[in-house]
Design a protein around this motif. Structure first.
Motif, short mmCIF file in Angstrom:
data_model
loop_
_atom_site.label_atom_id
_atom_site.label_comp_id
_atom_site.label_asym_id
_atom_site.label_seq_id
_atom_site.Cartn_x
_atom_site.Cartn_y
_atom_site.Cartn_z
N GLU A 109 10.34 26.06 -2.80
CA GLU A 109 9.30 25.04 -2.79
C GLU A 109 9.86 23.62 -2.68
O GLU A 109 9.27 22.67 -3.21
CB GLU A 109 8.42 25.19 -4.03
CG GLU A 109 7.68 26.53 -4.06
CD GLU A 109 6.79 26.69 -5.27
OE1 GLU A 109 6.70 25.74 -6.08
OE2 GLU A 109 6.17 27.77 -5.41
N ASP A 110 10.98 23.47 -1.97
CA ASP A 110 11.45 22.11 -1.72
C ASP A 110 10.61 21.43 -0.64
O ASP A 110 10.62 20.21 -0.51
CB ASP A 110 12.95 22.11 -1.34
CG ASP A 110 13.30 23.22 -0.36
OD1 ASP A 110 12.41 24.00 0.02
OD2 ASP A 110 14.48 23.30 0.03
N GLY B 181 17.39 23.50 10.80
CA GLY B 181 17.78 23.93 9.45
C GLY B 181 16.79 23.34 8.47
O GLY B 181 16.68 22.12 8.34
N ILE B 182 16.04 24.19 7.78
CA ILE B 182 14.97 23.73 6.91
C ILE B 182 15.37 23.92 5.45
O ILE B 182 15.89 24.97 5.06
CB ILE B 182 13.65 24.47 7.22
CG1 ILE B 182 12.50 23.95 6.37
CG2 ILE B 182 13.80 25.96 7.06
CD1 ILE B 182 11.14 24.51 6.76
N GLY B 183 15.15 22.89 4.63
CA GLY B 183 15.47 22.95 3.20
C GLY B 183 16.21 21.70 2.76
O GLY B 183 16.87 21.04 3.56
N TYR C 293 12.74 27.63 -6.78
CA TYR C 293 12.38 28.93 -6.21
C TYR C 293 11.61 29.75 -7.24
O TYR C 293 12.03 29.85 -8.40
CB TYR C 293 13.64 29.68 -5.77
CG TYR C 293 13.36 31.02 -5.13
CD1 TYR C 293 13.05 31.11 -3.78
CD2 TYR C 293 13.42 32.20 -5.88
CE1 TYR C 293 12.80 32.34 -3.19
CE2 TYR C 293 13.16 33.43 -5.30
CZ TYR C 293 12.84 33.49 -3.95
OH TYR C 293 12.59 34.70 -3.36
N PRO C 294 10.48 30.36 -6.83
CA PRO C 294 9.69 31.18 -7.78
C PRO C 294 10.30 32.59 -7.90
O PRO C 294 10.16 33.41 -7.00
CB PRO C 294 8.30 31.22 -7.14
CG PRO C 294 8.57 31.09 -5.67
CD PRO C 294 9.80 30.23 -5.53
N ALA D 26 15.70 19.44 8.62
CA ALA D 26 14.42 19.08 7.99
C ALA D 26 14.53 19.30 6.49
O ALA D 26 14.64 20.43 6.03
CB ALA D 26 13.29 19.92 8.58
N THR D 27 14.47 18.21 5.73
CA THR D 27 14.56 18.31 4.28
C THR D 27 13.21 18.10 3.60
O THR D 27 13.11 18.25 2.38
CB THR D 27 15.56 17.27 3.73
OG1 THR D 27 15.12 15.96 4.08
CG2 THR D 27 16.96 17.51 4.31
N ASN D 28 12.18 17.76 4.39
CA ASN D 28 10.84 17.59 3.82
C ASN D 28 9.80 17.82 4.93
O ASN D 28 10.14 17.97 6.10
CB ASN D 28 10.66 16.21 3.18
CG ASN D 28 10.99 15.07 4.14
OD1 ASN D 28 10.46 14.99 5.24
ND2 ASN D 28 11.89 14.18 3.70
N ASN D 29 8.54 17.82 4.54
CA ASN D 29 7.46 18.09 5.50
C ASN D 29 7.40 17.06 6.61
O ASN D 29 7.17 17.40 7.78
CB ASN D 29 6.12 18.14 4.77
CG ASN D 29 6.03 19.29 3.78
OD1 ASN D 29 6.81 19.35 2.83
ND2 ASN D 29 5.08 20.19 4.00
N ARG D 30 7.60 15.80 6.28
CA ARG D 30 7.51 14.74 7.27
C ARG D 30 8.59 14.90 8.34
O ARG D 30 8.31 14.76 9.54
CB ARG D 30 7.63 13.37 6.60
CG ARG D 30 7.54 12.19 7.55
CD ARG D 30 7.76 10.89 6.80
NE ARG D 30 9.02 10.89 6.07
CZ ARG D 30 10.20 10.66 6.65
NH1 ARG D 30 10.29 10.45 7.95
NH2 ARG D 30 11.31 10.68 5.93
N GLU D 31 9.81 15.20 7.92
CA GLU D 31 10.89 15.37 8.89
C GLU D 31 10.65 16.60 9.77
O GLU D 31 10.92 16.56 10.98
CB GLU D 31 12.22 15.52 8.15
CG GLU D 31 12.71 14.23 7.50
CD GLU D 31 14.03 14.42 6.77
OE1 GLU D 31 14.59 13.40 6.31
OE2 GLU D 31 14.51 15.58 6.66
N LEU D 32 10.13 17.67 9.18
CA LEU D 32 9.86 18.87 9.97
C LEU D 32 8.81 18.59 11.04
O LEU D 32 8.95 19.01 12.20
CB LEU D 32 9.38 20.00 9.04
CG LEU D 32 9.08 21.34 9.72
CD1 LEU D 32 10.32 21.90 10.39
CD2 LEU D 32 8.52 22.33 8.70
#
Length: 332
Positions: free
Chosen positions: A103-104, A228-230, A237-238, A273-279
């Protein structure tokens, strides 16, 4: 509008002799009354009935014209032809391993990736787009299609628990995921063929190495854009435990070097991509890819369009008969 039986329109020529007969010869055959002097009636006002005396004749002519039009079979249709649109063949290769539940990104990596991919698909209506998913194994979720409604429905059904439930092996088989996407593009005739590969880990499963798949893509003229996402370092992490979920921090282990090498080998680009905006911005950048022209055939269907003319013909005939037998009735 066009007519299926255009030759019937020649019947309209019959109106010319009828109108000449009505105003020239028919007037001569009407009853007359001899008077010694008509001077007293010279300046008498004409009633509305006299002014509209020829109205039934005009209604009769209109009825005839409408009947001829009906016989000619008017038809409406969309035009035949072709148009040129811009398009490109794209395969989305998406990691669905259990680590994509981290959930990052909000609400998690998987849902964020699906949301941005859906927007990307919706913004490119003329493209052939398909979807490959992979964890420890890879398979095609949706082959390339322009039916983006079906593609989006299949994208929404993608879940990370297919590995957790044992339907496929868990892990990250980047080489297999890329190879599966490449196999869907190898017979493409498009000028531009692209794979968008998204993952949050490093290759640890599969029979093909990522670089072997990259070299195959290069030989087929396929460009690969890797994402690369994260976040960096650790991610929330759940972790399922008895009776609920416990959140733990897990290390982020993205093999950025391999992703860079894949992109460089195939003349693509590597993104992080480290956040939603970057993705979202990454997909917007990829959206600026070169487009290739495609010719699309547009078909048409003919529709009979006589109904309005039939209605008007019946109305005009009814009014003509009504006026001729009431207001404009002549004796004898």
């Amino acid at each position: 509008m066009e007519f299926a039986n255009k030759e019937y329109l020649l019947l309209l020529v019959l109106l010319i002799p009828y109108i000449l007969w009505y105003f020239i010869y028919k007037k001569r055959g009407e009853p007359t009354l001899r008077m010694s002097d008509t001077n007293a009636y010279r300046y008498a006002p004409r009633s509305w009935r006299i002014k509209l005396m020829n109205l039934p004749m005009f209604l009769r002519c209109i009825t005839f014209v409408l009947v001829v039009v009906i016989l000619a079979r008017p038809q409406t249709h969309t035009s035949w032809g072709s148009k040129t649109v811009e398009g490109i063949d794209i395969m989305l290769a998406m990691d669905v391993s259990t680590s994509m539940l981290a959930e990052d990104l909000r609400p998690n990596r998987m849902e964020a990736a699906k949301e941005v991919a859906a927007e990307f698909i919706a913004d490119r209506p003329n493209d052939n787009i398909g979807l490959t998913i992979f964890a420890g194994e890879a398979f095609t979720q949706c082959p390339m299609t322009t039916d983006h409604t079906s593609l989006l429905n299949m994208l929404q059904t993608v879940r990370t628990d297919i590995a957790a439930r044992g339907l496929i092996e868990d892990g990250t088989a980047i080489g297999m995921g890329l190879a599966n996407a490449v196999s869907r593009l190898k017979d493409s005739k498009a000028k531009s063929k692209v794979v968008i590969l998204l993952t949050d880990g490093s290759n640890n499963r599969g029979d093909l190495s990522p670089m072997t798949s990259a070299n195959i893509a290069k030989s087929l003229g396929i460009r690969v854009y890797t994402i690369g996402i994260g976040t960096n370092k650790v991610a929330r992490y759940p972790m399922p435990v008895a009776g609920g979920v416990q959140y733990v921090n897990i290390p982020v282990e993205i093999d950025t070097q391999v992703l860079k090498d894949i992109a460089a080998t195939t003349d693509g680009n590597f993104y992080r991509a480290t956040n939603n905006r970057e993705l979202k911005q990454i997909y917007q950048d990829i959206d600026q890819l070169e487009k290739t022209k495609m010719r699309v055939k547009k078909f048409s269907k003919l529709y009979e369009a006589y109904q309005p003319f039939a209605f008007l013909a019946i109305l005009a005939l009814f009014l003509e008969i009504l006026l001729r037998t009431t207001l404009f009735r002549r004796i004898p």
